[in-house]
Scaffold this active site. Structure first.
Site, short mmCIF file in Angstrom:
data_model
loop_
_atom_site.label_atom_id
_atom_site.label_comp_id
_atom_site.label_asym_id
_atom_site.label_seq_id
_atom_site.Cartn_x
_atom_site.Cartn_y
_atom_site.Cartn_z
N GLU A 24 22.74 54.17 8.54
CA GLU A 24 22.39 52.85 8.03
C GLU A 24 23.50 52.31 7.13
OE1 GLU A 24 20.47 50.68 8.87
OE2 GLU A 24 20.20 49.35 7.16
N HIS A 29 33.63 69.19 14.99
CA HIS A 29 33.66 69.11 16.45
C HIS A 29 34.42 67.87 16.94
CE1 HIS A 29 30.99 72.51 16.59
NE2 HIS A 29 30.27 71.91 15.66
N LYS A 83 25.50 48.84 7.87
CA LYS A 83 25.57 47.74 6.90
C LYS A 83 27.02 47.33 6.68
CE LYS A 83 22.37 46.48 6.93
NZ LYS A 83 21.26 47.01 7.63
N CYS A 86 18.84 31.93 19.40
CA CYS A 86 19.16 30.63 18.84
C CYS A 86 17.99 30.17 17.97
CB CYS A 86 19.37 29.62 19.96
SG CYS A 86 20.59 30.18 21.15
N ASN A 91 16.22 28.54 23.95
CA ASN A 91 16.57 29.85 23.42
C ASN A 91 16.22 30.86 24.51
OD1 ASN A 91 17.03 32.15 21.91
ND2 ASN A 91 15.08 32.04 20.81
N GLY A 92 17.17 31.72 24.89
CA GLY A 92 16.87 32.71 25.93
C GLY A 92 17.97 32.73 26.97
N TRP A 144 23.53 30.55 19.34
CA TRP A 144 24.23 31.84 19.39
C TRP A 144 24.62 31.99 20.86
CZ3 TRP A 144 24.00 36.62 21.80
CH2 TRP A 144 24.72 37.65 21.18
N LYS A 179 19.90 37.25 13.74
CA LYS A 179 18.86 38.04 13.08
C LYS A 179 17.92 38.69 14.09
CE LYS A 179 16.48 39.37 9.42
NZ LYS A 179 17.07 40.52 8.70
N GLU A 203 28.58 45.59 9.82
CA GLU A 203 28.05 44.28 10.25
C GLU A 203 28.40 43.16 9.29
OE1 GLU A 203 23.27 45.12 9.40
OE2 GLU A 203 23.86 43.97 11.12
N ARG A 228 19.73 32.74 12.86
CA ARG A 228 19.50 33.13 14.25
C ARG A 228 20.70 32.82 15.14
NH1 ARG A 228 13.88 33.69 15.36
NH2 ARG A 228 14.39 33.45 17.55
#
Ligand code: AGP
Length: 608
Positions: A481, A504, A485, A2, A100-101, A74, A603, A488, A27
């Site tokens: 990567e 496979h 990208k 957060c 936050n946490g 968040w 983030k 997300e 965040r």
């Protein structure tokens, strides 16, 4: 995860807190809230959705004050509702708190309160902390906070107002970061230094298990044991302009376009006279370096992909036993890690909970540790002590781009430097690689100049709902990567496979609705990748390639192609990743996604 902002001073707190929350919204953006203190009266406003909603709501009411705290959430415990938004207040209205946490024992503590007949207004783990502090508060706020902290398990950054204290507020850190700033009769706190930059760049990064009292007189700092500590401020050399979008529609695009300059900064002074020079920054002696037997790269997400590129370079140039692992796995594995191990922890923010925990573990086991981070004074930087800085400047877009570029550069330098100490990188090769690294910024800018072509290609694929990315060797992490990208920010399914693994299993997925994005620069295993492309094409998958400029062969097998300048094979990831970043960006923009604030993401992942 957060975002937290706090202020006390002579100005209107609402404006400053809202501006800080806007800056921290990357965040968390499920809901937002603010508490403003005017004398002993504390007014609270909260809402579901973005900080813009909160701002609009605030304009319609008459909340004021010269002291205020705000939060952008968040969600972890409890859904996205107004009741669960912060701040939270105890039943008697004595303590107002943002957090936050995660408080791990909130059920247990909640039960105790419930048995006393207390009713909770939310489903959060946070509310119990407000109740606990209030229940312990007589007339000494510091004592109440310390006693509460002794009972709370988990990770928390709190900012707290006491209704009967009009001239101070309190910050607590155990885990998630909190940065404080004080200047000219004002005192600020925020989850991230970027929110403080418009006011001051003289800041204090709180350590774990510290409590700070903030007032117009400045900052007083205490340990959880109550002992007074020196509040030492540090100068950060970032400025507020670095955190604005300028003329760009999104931070992500701005940050992609900054990558040439990021490379110039990351390489500056570290490539001299055609050789790599990290002697001023590498914290271990040449003798230590010669004695290393193992090198571990540990990170999460994009940072882990940069680490995987470095791992392949380390295989080639260091002669060490190389391990690259996600921090969330590393911290729970029984990893062989001792004084012969160089453990490299890679994190743009330096605040990722799993990476921090992995670093603590490696340190306990006796490994020689190094942090590769964009924020030298971050928790990781301080935990590990030895830091190789990215110098990418603040990154605001949730999707990491320019810090990936900085990581590639810093990790390539580091790996080659160790290879040089170990005698595996011969001077001739070093010279060639250094000369080419110095040319990379211009090559990056050359690719960026063709951004519009990438958009046209993205338009052709906007109706497809899944993509498969492939690459071999050093191009495999680039494929990973690219897929990360895309998923997300566009929410389109994308997965990456080593090209050789297609047969496979993954090849079963292919048909004309499943494009294959192949990262295939001209390198030693190019022809193998070409075979995988042909096999995919035979299954009717549309083929999009990222290839070396002038590669006529690959054009024959591609429906669409991005072409990048030639470079040394070891350095291809610096170039091949850029079209993939742009492809993800443009597809997300065509689909109308919230590019800088993708759903469900934050983030910095400061909780496990
Ligand atoms: C990158 O686009 C992601 N947002 C995410 O995977 C990120 O790289 C990861 O959370 C690690 O963050 P860090 O580099 O700050 O440790």
């Amino acid at each position: 995860m957060c975002g937290i902002m706090g202020y006390i001073g002579s100005r209107d707190a609402a404006g400053i807190v809202i501006k800080g929350l806007e800056c921290l919204e990357y965040r968390g953006y499920d809901s937002a809230g603010i508490a403003l203190a005017e004398g002993h009266k504390i007014g609270i406003s909260k809402c579901v959705g973005s900080v813009a909603n909160l701002k609009a709501q605030l304009e319609k009411c008459s909340l004021n004050g010269k002291m205020g705290i705000g939060h952008t959430r968040w969600a972890t415990h409890g859904g996205v509702t107004r009741e669960n938004a912060h701040p939270h207040v105890d039943p008697d209205g004595r303590v107002v708190l943002i957090h936050n946490g995660i408080i791990e024992n909130f059920h247990e503590l909640g039960e105790e309160f419930a048995q006393k007949g207390v009713r909770f207004a939310s489903e959060t783990d946070t509310e119990v902390a407000a109740f606990l502090i209030s229940s312990l508060y007589r007339d000494d706020p510091l004592l109440a906070i310390r006693e509460a902290c002794a009972r709370l398990r988990g990770a928390f950054a709190f900012v707290i107002l006491f209704a009967d204290i009009a001239d101070r507020y309190y910050c607590v850190r155990k885990g998630p970061s909190l940065v404080l700033g004080a200047a000219g009769g004002e005192a600020f706190c925020a989850s991230d230094v970027t929110a403080l930059l418009p006011y001051t760049n003289n800041v204090l990064f709180m350590e774990d298990e510290e409590i700070a009292e903030l007032s117009a007189e400045g900052i007083s700092l205490y340990g959880f044991d109550g002992a007074r500590k020196e509040a030492r401020l540090h100068l950060v050399d970032w400025d507020a302009s670095m955190t604005s979008k300028g003329m760009y529609p999104h931070f992500m695009l701005k940050e992609i376009e900054e990558q040439g300059n990021v490379l110039r900064r990351t390489l500056a002074g570290r490539l001299e006279g055609g050789v790599i020079n990290l002697s001023a920054e590498f914290p271990f002696s040449d003798e230590d370096a010669r004695l290393f037997r193992r090198i571990h790269f540990v990170a999460c997400g994009t940072s882990c992909h940069a680490s995987a590129v470095a791992g392949r370079l380390a295989d080639r140039y260091t002669g060490l036993d190389v391990r690259v692992e996600a921090a969330s796995e590393y911290r729970y594995g029984n990893v062989v890690c001792d004084e012969g191990t160089l453990a490299v922890f890679v994190s743009q923010s330096g605040e990722t909970a799993d990476t921090l925990a992995a670093a603590r573990l490696a340190r306990i086991k006796g490994a020689r540790c190094l942090a590769v981070t964009n924020v030298v004074s971050s928790s990781l930087g301080r935990e590990v002590g030895a830091v190789l800085e990215l110098r990418a400047g603040p990154e605001i877009g949730v999707a990491a781009t320019k810090t990936f570029m900085g990581q590639l550069a810093a990790l390539t330098l580091l790996t080659l430097w160790i290879g040089k100490q170990k005698g595996f990188l011969v001077p001739q090769k070093e010279k060639r690689l250094c000369a080419e690294m110095a040319r990379l910024p211009l090559k990056v800018e050359d690719i960026l100049a063709q951004g519009e072509d990438v958009r046209k290609i993205a338009e052709r694929y906007q109706d497809l709902s899944a993509f498969l990315f492939i690459g071999r060797g050093i191009s495999y992490p680039v494929a990973m990567e690219g897929a990360l990208k895309l998923k997300e920010i566009s929410y389109v399914h994308a997965e990456a496979h080593a090209a050789g693994e297609m047969k496979h299993g993954p090849i079963a997925l292919l048909d004309k609705r499943m494009p294959v994005v192949a990262v295939a620069p001209r390198d030693g295993i190019y022809e193998k990748t070409l075979s995988s492309i042909q096999e995919s094409r035979a299954r009717k998958a549309p083929i999009i390639t990222v290839a070396s400029r002038g590669d006529k062969d690959i054009r024959r097998f591609s429906d669409d192609g991005f072409f990048v300048p030639e470079t040394e094979e070891e350095l291809t990831p610096f170039l091949t990743v850029i079209p993939l970043q742009l492809f993800a960006y443009h597809l997300a923009s065509i689909l109308g996604r919230e590019i800088d604030r993708p759903r469900n993401l934050a983030k910095s992942v400061t909780v496990e």
